[in-house]
Motif scaffolding. Structure first.
Motif, PDB file in Angstrom:
ATOM      1  N   ASP A  49       0.833  -1.194   0.000  1.00  0.00           N
ATOM      2  CA  ASP A  49       0.000   0.000   0.000  1.00  0.00           C
ATOM      3  C   ASP A  49       0.874   1.252   0.000  1.00  0.00           C
ATOM      4  O   ASP A  49       0.583   2.230  -0.683  1.00  0.00           O
ATOM      5  N   HIS A  50       1.940   1.213   0.775  1.00  0.00           N
ATOM      6  CA  HIS A  50       2.817   2.385   0.854  1.00  0.00           C
ATOM      7  C   HIS A  50       3.443   2.683  -0.497  1.00  0.00           C
ATOM      8  O   HIS A  50       3.551   3.830  -0.914  1.00  0.00           O
ATOM      9  N   GLN A  51       3.846   1.625  -1.177  1.00  0.00           N
ATOM     10  CA  GLN A  51       4.485   1.833  -2.478  1.00  0.00           C
ATOM     11  C   GLN A  51       3.511   2.409  -3.490  1.00  0.00           C
ATOM     12  O   GLN A  51       3.904   3.165  -4.370  1.00  0.00           O
ATOM     13  N   VAL A  52       2.246   2.041  -3.356  1.00  0.00           N
ATOM     14  CA  VAL A  52       1.256   2.599  -4.285  1.00  0.00           C
ATOM     15  C   VAL A  52       1.206   4.111  -4.114  1.00  0.00           C
ATOM     16  O   VAL A  52       1.264   4.869  -5.079  1.00  0.00           O
ATOM     17  N   GLY A  53       1.152   4.555  -2.836  1.00  0.00           N
ATOM     18  CA  GLY A  53       1.126   5.992  -2.560  1.00  0.00           C
ATOM     19  C   GLY A  53       2.355   6.672  -3.132  1.00  0.00           C
ATOM     20  O   GLY A  53       2.258   7.732  -3.766  1.00  0.00           O
ATOM     21  N   ILE A  54       3.488   6.051  -2.940  1.00  0.00           N
ATOM     22  CA  ILE A  54       4.742   6.650  -3.404  1.00  0.00           C
ATOM     23  C   ILE A  54       4.788   6.691  -4.927  1.00  0.00           C
ATOM     24  O   ILE A  54       5.186   7.688  -5.531  1.00  0.00           O
ATOM     25  N   SER A  55       4.321   5.612  -5.551  1.00  0.00           N
ATOM     26  CA  SER A  55       4.384   5.604  -7.015  1.00  0.00           C
ATOM     27  C   SER A  55       3.461   6.674  -7.590  1.00  0.00           C
ATOM     28  O   SER A  55       3.753   7.259  -8.629  1.00  0.00           O
ATOM     29  N   ILE A  56       2.379   6.972  -6.890  1.00  0.00           N
ATOM     30  CA  ILE A  56       1.495   8.034  -7.390  1.00  0.00           C
ATOM     31  C   ILE A  56       2.165   9.397  -7.218  1.00  0.00           C
ATOM     32  O   ILE A  56       2.070  10.263  -8.087  1.00  0.00           O
ATOM     33  N   ALA A  57       2.893   9.565  -6.127  1.00  0.00           N
ATOM     34  CA  ALA A  57       3.644  10.813  -5.950  1.00  0.00           C
ATOM     35  C   ALA A  57       4.645  10.974  -7.090  1.00  0.00           C
ATOM     36  O   ALA A  57       4.815  12.067  -7.647  1.00  0.00           O
ATOM     37  N   GLU A  58       5.300   9.867  -7.444  1.00  0.00           N
ATOM     38  CA  GLU A  58       6.277   9.933  -8.549  1.00  0.00           C
ATOM     39  C   GLU A  58       5.590  10.312  -9.854  1.00  0.00           C
ATOM     40  O   GLU A  58       6.085  11.124 -10.632  1.00  0.00           O
ATOM     41  N   ARG A  59       4.423   9.718 -10.051  1.00  0.00           N
ATOM     42  CA  ARG A  59       3.701  10.006 -11.300  1.00  0.00           C
ATOM     43  C   ARG A  59       3.256  11.465 -11.339  1.00  0.00           C
ATOM     44  O   ARG A  59       3.237  12.087 -12.407  1.00  0.00           O
ATOM     45  N   ILE A  60       2.887  12.009 -10.200  1.00  0.00           N
ATOM     46  CA  ILE A  60       2.496  13.421 -10.182  1.00  0.00           C
ATOM     47  C   ILE A  60       3.700  14.286 -10.578  1.00  0.00           C
ATOM     48  O   ILE A  60       3.594  15.186 -11.398  1.00  0.00           O
ATOM     49  N   GLY A  61       4.855  13.944  -9.985  1.00  0.00           N
ATOM     50  CA  GLY A  61       6.076  14.682 -10.320  1.00  0.00           C
ATOM     51  C   GLY A  61       6.331  14.662 -11.813  1.00  0.00           C
ATOM     52  O   GLY A  61       6.624  15.693 -12.429  1.00  0.00           O
ATOM     53  N   GLN A  62       6.175  13.469 -12.419  1.00  0.00           N
ATOM     54  CA  GLN A  62       6.408  13.344 -13.865  1.00  0.00           C
ATOM     55  C   GLN A  62       5.355  14.106 -14.664  1.00  0.00           C
ATOM     56  O   GLN A  62       5.665  14.754 -15.661  1.00  0.00           O
ATOM     57  N   ALA A  63       4.123  14.021 -14.193  1.00  0.00           N
ATOM     58  CA  ALA A  63       3.031  14.651 -14.952  1.00  0.00           C
ATOM     59  C   ALA A  63       3.199  16.161 -14.992  1.00  0.00           C
ATOM     60  O   ALA A  63       2.774  16.815 -15.953  1.00  0.00           O
TER      61      ALA A  63
END
Ligand code: C2E
Ligand code: CA
Ligand code: CA
Length: 774
Positions: free
Chosen positions: A384-398
């Protein structure tokens, strides 16, 4: 033959009978009459005379005279009735008016008559009359009332109907329900109840018959109200309110009928829904606002506790957005925000929430178990934690691709703080191993939405202070940061309210009466002659205990909260008043200048020029006495109107300095176009002196460039004699070596003025000339 005695008895009985009849007539308000068909003679009873208000002597007793007593308009119909009775023997039934003979009052009379026969021949009509005036009036009144109510009902935009409880059907309605909904009337051929049931919204269907049944046994006056949707002919559902009140028309039978009002409330419902939406959404981006976010977060937390999973909260603060707003204007800023909202929504999953909670702050709530829909490429085995983190990464990229508005590129990034609610198995997948620097911060299950948000906020601040455009996962140590920030914000507010912040030094016991925003002053000297040339005013914030808070801490907060405007205005005032005061005390200071820092937000304020001139004139200073320091980035981003303001001030004689020169991404080209008078080399270059050759080359190059452009060059942060000795000739020097920022009352002028007479020096050349002349 009847004996005389018997005759007397008979006469007595007859008289008694007459009296009785007379009483009956009088009590009952009736009378009788007789018409002899052969002679047309009319006989009236005493009661009739009384009803007509007529003296028997005044009546001739013939039919024509009898007709005469009737209202002229009613004579013909009465006559027709009598003729008919005479001709055919059909009973007579007429209602007519009379004007009473005695008082002229209008009375209504009902008269009924019947033919009588002798030897098969009609010889007379015998009739009875009654005064029905009261009855006629009552009836007329009832009729008027009914007409009135009917008009009211007809005029109503609502549908008013009568409902039969036993058959569950509408028995009457003031207007057509199908027509109201745009259907032809015939649509309801199968009955109105069947029709209504066919168009009611499926979700509302259940409640209607149930509600009707509630009516049975309901007390009189009980009103049932329900809201439901009906499908209109155009395919849209419209909202209706239905109010039904039981009618007790027969006390024994209980409720058999109900009267109802069906009202179209679609417009009201739409308005309410819009209000509700705008109460819970940000109008600019359409995203949920803080209130809805907290609600969603609470729901997510409940689900997570139930599922033993972790919710992630991502607190995203935009980097550099304020600059867009300050320089390109709010309209462009709004466009940028809309685009950012769009990009953020694109990278989360359908079940996640993206909310905008303030100007440039967005919060994402990630429920990792929502893996349906267009899930981002998060492998199934992720925790679950990694999901949150991966979304943060995707926001950064977006956010990375520049946002282009009106042909201008705007580069915005986000600093993201992440916090996770704890879940019992910290990682639900055994294969999971989180990177060491993202060690999850376990929190008790009772974590509130507010706590989570606050922690994510704290982590966001850490991300900011570590260089922005990155994310940080919350660890408990960060909580103090947010608290500290809050404390500073409160201090600033308090200090700006506190006018005592002026140049008064702390009291003898070192205590202030609350937070104080004051100014420290740092001297600036000629590197050539060592003469004092000016001061820079630096903001100082102290709390009630006299403890200092550094400008690097409170200036960004003042900028974030907009308090920088008030702070800047106060600094300008303090600095100018202080210079004027010093000049009074030390005539040798007549030529020294005062430099004040101006933030980008302040520079953008259209009233800056007015404020500057007002402050100068209050202090009795000339424009030449003041230098405004703006950072490289503030000047670079300045819009045309800001540049115009600065150009105007510059033309009036106010100095404009580029602060922290070399830290921005400046092309040298713009130096020529800006309204500049000086250039301050950032102390990060000075710090490298004398060892760092590159720093040395840069300082030399910048000093040369300044001389070339006829600008004053100030080298900041000179701390050692070695540093001073490597400086190119003609520069001005500011630094701890020659003077630290000081409380104005503690400034040691005997030392400061030990050098040569302070002289204003416009440029290196002038400085060198001054040296030669001196
Ligand atoms: P700045 O405008 O570059 O101000 C110079 C900073 O360098 C001051 O820090 C000063 O104390 C420090 N300094 C001066 N000489 C030396 C030295 O020899 N060595 C070292 N290490 N530092 C030296 P301070 O007062 O902490 O201010 C920090 C920044 O806060 C300022 O940088 C300025 O950007 C901002 N600031 C301060 N006062 C104001 C203000 O009134 N308005 C605005 N907008 N910003 C202000
Ligand atoms: Ca400065
Ligand atoms: Ca500086």
């Amino acid at each position: 033959m009847v004996a005389a005695e018997d005759r007397g008895l008979l006469l007595d009985a007859l008289a008694q009978e007459r009296r009785r009849l007379r009483d009956v007539e009088s009590i009952g308000g009736v009378g009788w009459w007789e018409l002899d068909l052969r002679t047309r003679a009319v006989t009236w009873s005493a009661g009739l005379f009384e009803l007509y208000g007529l003296d028997p002597d005044q009546f001739s007793g013939d039919y024509a005279a009898a007709l005469e007593c009737i209202h002229p308009q009613d004579q013909a119909p009465v006559n027709a009735g009598v003729e008919e009775c005479m001709r055919s023997g059909r009973p007579l039934r007429v209602r007519y008016r009379i004007n009473r003979h005695d008082d002229g009052s209008l009375r209504w009379i009902d008269s009924r008559g019947q033919a009588q026969y002798q030897d098969g021949e009609r010889i007379r009509i015998v009739g009875a009359i009654a005064d029905v005036t009261e009855h006629v009036h009552a009836h007329a009144q009832a009729l008027a009332a009914e007409t009135f109510h009917q008009a009211v009902v007809e005029a109503s935009p609502d549908i008013i109907f009568v409902y039969d409880v036993s058959t569950e059907s509408m028995t009457w309605a003031n207007r057509s329900v199908p027509e109201l909904l745009g259907y032809p009337e015939a649509t309801a051929a199968a009955g109105i109840t069947a029709f209504l049931n066919s168009v009611v919204h499926p979700d509302d269907r259940g409640q209607l018959p149930i509600s009707m049944r509630q009516l049975v046994g309901a007390p009189a006056g009980e009103v049932l109200q329900m809201h439901h949707r009906l499908l209109a002919a155009d395919g849209d559902y419209r909202w209706f309110s239905r109010r039904i009140a039981a009618m007790h028309d027969d006390m024994d039978a209980g409720i058999t009928r109900a009267v109802g009002v069906l009202r179209d409330i679609t417009d009201a419902v739409n308005i309410e829904q819009r209000l509700q939406h705008s109460a819970l959404h940000d109008t600019l981006t359409g995203l949920p606002n803080r209130a809805l976010l907290m609600d969603r977060l609470a729901g997510a937390l409940q689900r997570s506790a139930h599922l033993q999973r972790a919710v992630s909260v991502l607190f995203c603060d935009l980097d550099g957005f304020k600059r867009v707003n300050d320089t390109a204007g709010h309209a462009v800023g709004d466009q940028v925000l809309i685009e950012i909202a769009r990009r953020m929504r694109n990278v989360v999953r359908p079940g996640d929430t993206v909310a905008r909670i303030s100007g440039d702050e967005f919060v994402v709530v990630v429920e990792p178990w929502n893996r349906d829909g267009q899930s981002p490429d998060v492998p199934e085995q992720h925790s679950d934690h990694q999901v949150g983190i991966s979304i943060a990464e995707r926001i950064g990229q977006a956010l990375r691709p520049p946002i282009i508005i009106n042909g201008n590129e705007h580069v915005i990034s986000a600093s993201i703080g992440i916090t996770h609610s704890s879940q019992s198995p910290v990682f639900h997948s055994p294969s999971d191993h989180s990177p060491a620097n993202h060690a999850p911060a376990a929190r008790p299950h009772s974590t509130s939405p507010e706590d989570l948000l606050q922690d994510a906020d704290a982590a966001m601040y850490r991300a900011k202070s570590l260089g922005k455009d990155r994310f940080e996962v919350f660890i408990p140590g960060m909580r103090a940061d947010a608290g500290q920030r809050n404390r500073i914000e409160q201090l600033l507010r308090q200090a700006l309210r506190n006018p005592a912040g002026a140049a008064s030094p702390p009291a003898a016991d070192g205590r202030h009466s609350g937070a104080v925003l004051g100014a420290a002053f740092q001297p600036i000297f000629s590197g050539t002659t060592g003469a004092l040339l000016g001061f820079e005013a630096l903001a100082r914030l102290t709390d009630a205990q006299g403890r200092f808070v550094g400008p690097d801490e409170f200036i960004p907060i003042a900028e974030d909260t907009g308090m920088i405007r008030a702070l800047g205005a106060r600094m300008l005032e303090l600095a100018c008043q202080q210079l004027a005061k010093w000049r009074n005390q030390h005539p040798r200071l007549a030529e020294v200048t005062m430099a004040v820092n101006i933030s980008a937000l302040q520079a953008r304020d259209p009233s800056l020029a007015i404020e500057v001139h007002g402050t100068l004139s209050r202090a009795g200073l000339r424009p030449e006495d003041l230098i405004l320091e703006l950072t490289e980035s503030a000047l670079l981003d300045a819009g045309t109107s800001t540049l115009q303001t600065l150009r105007g001030l510059h033309q009036d004689g106010v100095g404009i300095a580029i602060d922290d020169f070399g830290t921005g991404f400046s092309s040298l080209q713009y130096l020529v176009t800006l309204p500049l008078s000086s250039l301050k080399i950032d102390r990060s270059f000075t710090a490298g002196l004398p060892e760092n050759k590159i720093s040395q080359k840069i300082v030399q190059a910048v000093a040369g460039l300044a001389a070339e452009l006829d600008l004053t060059c100030v080298v900041e942060g000179v701390e050692t004699a070695e540093q001073r000795d490597t400086l190119p000739p003609g520069v001005q020097i500011q630094g701890y070596l020659l003077g630290r920022p000081q409380h104005p009352d503690l400034m040691d002028f005997s030392n400061l003025l030990a050098g040569p007479e302070p002289r204003r020096v416009r440029s290196q050349q002038a400085d060198v000339q001054a040296l030669i002349a001196g």
